[in-house]
Design an enzyme around this catalytic site. Structure first.
Site, PDB file in Angstrom:
ATOM      1  N   ASP A 189       0.846  -1.195   0.000  1.00 55.86           N
ATOM      2  CA  ASP A 189       0.000   0.000   0.000  1.00 55.86           C
ATOM      3  C   ASP A 189       0.885   1.250   0.000  1.00 55.86           C
ATOM      4  O   ASP A 189       1.882   1.328   0.721  1.00 55.86           O
ATOM      5  CB  ASP A 189      -0.922  -0.007   1.233  1.00 55.86           C
ATOM      6  CG  ASP A 189      -2.067   0.979   1.092  1.00 55.86           C
ATOM      7  OD1 ASP A 189      -3.219   0.537   0.997  1.00 55.86           O
ATOM      8  OD2 ASP A 189      -1.805   2.214   1.075  1.00 55.86           O
ATOM      9  N   ILE A 190       0.528   2.221  -0.811  1.00 52.78           N
ATOM     10  CA  ILE A 190       1.329   3.438  -0.959  1.00 52.78           C
ATOM     11  C   ILE A 190       1.277   4.305   0.307  1.00 52.78           C
ATOM     12  O   ILE A 190       2.154   5.128   0.531  1.00 52.78           O
ATOM     13  CB  ILE A 190       0.841   4.228  -2.200  1.00 52.78           C
ATOM     14  CG1 ILE A 190       1.935   5.134  -2.743  1.00 52.78           C
ATOM     15  CG2 ILE A 190      -0.437   5.003  -1.917  1.00 52.78           C
ATOM     16  CD1 ILE A 190       1.634   5.680  -4.136  1.00 52.78           C
ATOM     17  N   ASN A 204     -12.877  -2.690   2.487  1.00 53.03           N
ATOM     18  CA  ASN A 204     -13.837  -1.589   2.480  1.00 53.03           C
ATOM     19  C   ASN A 204     -14.771  -1.774   1.291  1.00 53.03           C
ATOM     20  O   ASN A 204     -14.314  -2.081   0.184  1.00 53.03           O
ATOM     21  CB  ASN A 204     -13.101  -0.249   2.368  1.00 53.03           C
ATOM     22  CG  ASN A 204     -12.241   0.030   3.589  1.00 53.03           C
ATOM     23  OD1 ASN A 204     -12.611  -0.321   4.703  1.00 53.03           O
ATOM     24  ND2 ASN A 204     -11.093   0.643   3.384  1.00 53.03           N
ATOM     25  N   GLN A 258     -14.661   2.784   0.909  1.00 52.10           N
ATOM     26  CA  GLN A 258     -13.879   2.351  -0.254  1.00 52.10           C
ATOM     27  C   GLN A 258     -13.499   3.551  -1.112  1.00 52.10           C
ATOM     28  O   GLN A 258     -14.340   4.407  -1.416  1.00 52.10           O
ATOM     29  CB  GLN A 258     -14.692   1.338  -1.079  1.00 52.10           C
ATOM     30  CG  GLN A 258     -13.888   0.700  -2.199  1.00 52.10           C
ATOM     31  CD  GLN A 258     -14.648  -0.418  -2.907  1.00 52.10           C
ATOM     32  OE1 GLN A 258     -15.812  -0.705  -2.588  1.00 52.10           O
ATOM     33  NE2 GLN A 258     -13.991  -1.050  -3.861  1.00 52.10           N
ATOM     34  N   HIS A 311     -10.237  -5.269  -3.354  1.00 53.46           N
ATOM     35  CA  HIS A 311      -8.920  -5.537  -2.776  1.00 53.46           C
ATOM     36  C   HIS A 311      -9.058  -5.863  -1.304  1.00 53.46           C
ATOM     37  O   HIS A 311      -9.951  -5.358  -0.626  1.00 53.46           O
ATOM     38  CB  HIS A 311      -7.971  -4.343  -2.965  1.00 53.46           C
ATOM     39  CG  HIS A 311      -8.529  -3.037  -2.483  1.00 53.46           C
ATOM     40  ND1 HIS A 311      -9.438  -2.294  -3.204  1.00 53.46           N
ATOM     41  CD2 HIS A 311      -8.307  -2.349  -1.332  1.00 53.46           C
ATOM     42  CE1 HIS A 311      -9.740  -1.204  -2.539  1.00 53.46           C
ATOM     43  NE2 HIS A 311      -9.073  -1.207  -1.393  1.00 53.46           N
TER      44      HIS A 311
END
Ligand code: AMP
Ligand code: ZN
Length: 105
Positions: free
Chosen positions: A30-31, A85, A92, A98
Site C-alpha cells: 500500500d502506498i 472496504n 472504499q 482488494h
C-alpha cells in the site's frame, strides 16, 4: 486505457512495489501504509467491490483469500489483520476489489 488505478498497476502503466503476481492475482505494498507491513491483494479481473460479486467468482475469491495468507506467511507474518472496504459508505476509495493485509513482525 482503463481509468481504474489498480488496473493500471496490473497493466504496468503505473509503478507499484509488487510482492507477488500470477495469472489471476497481484499483491503490492500500500502506498500509504497503516501498519509496518501493509499490502493489498487484488484479482486481476476488474470486480468493483464485494457488492459486485457473483456466484461465478466463488472459486476466484476463495483462491484470493488463500493466496493472501500464503503471501503474508512468506513475508514472515505470524498474524495479521485483514480489511475490505465496500462502497462509498464503507470507506472504499479504489473501486477494484482488494483485501488489505496489515501486520508487523
Ligand atoms: P480503500 O479503497 O479505502 O480500501 O483503500 C485503497 C487503498 O489503496 C488505500 O489504502 C491507498 O493508500 C491505496 N492506494 C491507492 N493508490 C495506490 C497506489 N498507486 N499504489 C499502492 N496503493 C495505493
Ligand atoms: Zn480495475
Amino acid at each position: 486505457m482503463s481509468k481504474c488505478i489498480f488496473c493500471k498497476i496490473i497493466n504496468k502503466d503505473i509503478p507499484a512495489k509488487i510482492i507477488y503476481e500470477d495469472n489471476d492475482f497481484l499483491a503490492f505494498y500500500d502506498i500509504n501504509p497503516k501498519a509496518p507491513i501493509h499490502f493489498l491483494i487484488i484479482p486481476k479481473l476488474h470486480i468493483e467491490s464485494l457488492q459486485h460479486l457473483q456466484s461465478e467468482h466463488t472459486n476466484l475469491i476463495g483462491r484470493l483469500i488463500i493466496k493472501a495468507n500464503e503471501i503474508a506467511t512468506n513475508l514472515g507474518l505470524e498474524g495479521y489483520k485483514t480489511h475490505i472496504n465496500t462502497g462509498v459508505k464503507g470507506g472504499q476509495e479504489v473501486f477494484h476489489l482488494h483485501i488489505h493485509i496489515l501486520g508487523s513482525k
